[in-house]
Design a protein around this motif. Structure first.
Motif: not given
Length: 246
Positions: A117-118, A160-163, A170-174, A209-211
């Motif tokens: 998880h990235f 896959m992004t981390a929580y 947040h990793a999904s907003e990074h 960049g979360v597709d």
């Protein structure tokens, strides 16, 4: 992940999609599939998880799977050949559960692995909100290094992004993690998906960049993304870039 054998022209298909169709593609359909757009020749992708045994598409009372040692245990053995054998065995179980793509030429047995998880996801306490505060040097030399090696050696099709948060974001907003490091510095060309329920924003996650938001039905995209587009908090070029990866 599983698709049918049809190969599509990405740019031609993208040019012919409507905005609602594009938005639809950026979030999952149920727990284990992506949204199809049959009229554009886009079929659903089937996914699963369970690196110590392939789950399939049911959490309970599913088709039995072999139980393998965890990745941490395998890594501790330093046995590269054994790890490869386990990977191939997992691929066989994916194929048995229709989790493969006939078009996939980059991974053995046509099963795509997602690197996760990235990144800096090293504890489960308050896993959705915890902030991993790490210097850039430590990030690059310790926490990002395994991902960088995997990227260099295996040419993965998805990350896959981390929580968690990384230094407050947040990793999904990074964008630093997903755009600057992963895509620009490392040259990653594939898809970035969220961990399941790991997207917390509409505009920020798209721009970072979360597709693909997983799972479905969408929580922060869909109608919310169309509203953000109307208000020009986001632009069609941003959406197109995410759709292109899907």
């Amino acid at each position: 992940m599983a698709t049918d054998s049809t190969v599509i022209d990405v740019e031609k298909t993208l040019a012919n999609l409507t905005v609602p169709q594009k938005v639809k593609l950026l979030a999952g359909l149920g727990w284990w599939h992506t949204e199809p757009v049959p009229e554009a020749g886009i079929q659903p992708i089937r996914m699963s998880d369970g690196p110590n045994g392939v789950r399939g598409t049911r959490f309970f009372n599913g088709v039995p799977s072999s139980c393998f040692p965890s990745s941490t245990g395998l890594g501790s053995s330093f046995d590269i050949d054994l790890a490869e054998q386990v990977g191939k065995a997992l691929a066989d179980e994916c194929i048995a559960k229709s989790l493969y793509s006939r078009n996939l030429s980059r991974q053995s047995k046509k099963v795509a692995a997602t690197i996760k998880h990235f990144a800096a996801n090293d504890q489960e306490y308050q896993r959705f909100s915890i902030d991993s505060v790490v210097s850039e040097r430590a990030l690059r030399e310790i926490y990002l290094k395994p991902f960088q090696i995997a990227m260099k050696k295996s040419n993965p099709i998805a990350f896959m992004t981390a929580y968690n948060r990384v230094n407050g974001t947040h990793a999904s907003e990074h964008p630093w993690l997903l755009q600057k490091v992963l895509r620009e510095e490392w040259g990653f060309k594939g898809l970035v998906m969220s961990d399941w329920t790991g997207v917390y924003s509409t505009t920020e996650s798209i721009k970072a960049g979360v597709d693909l938001e997983m799972p479905g039905p969408t929580i922060v995209r869909g109608a919310a993304l169309e509203r953000a587009l109307t208000g020009e908090k986001i632009f069609i070029e941003d959406i197109n870039e995410r759709v292109r990866k899907v």
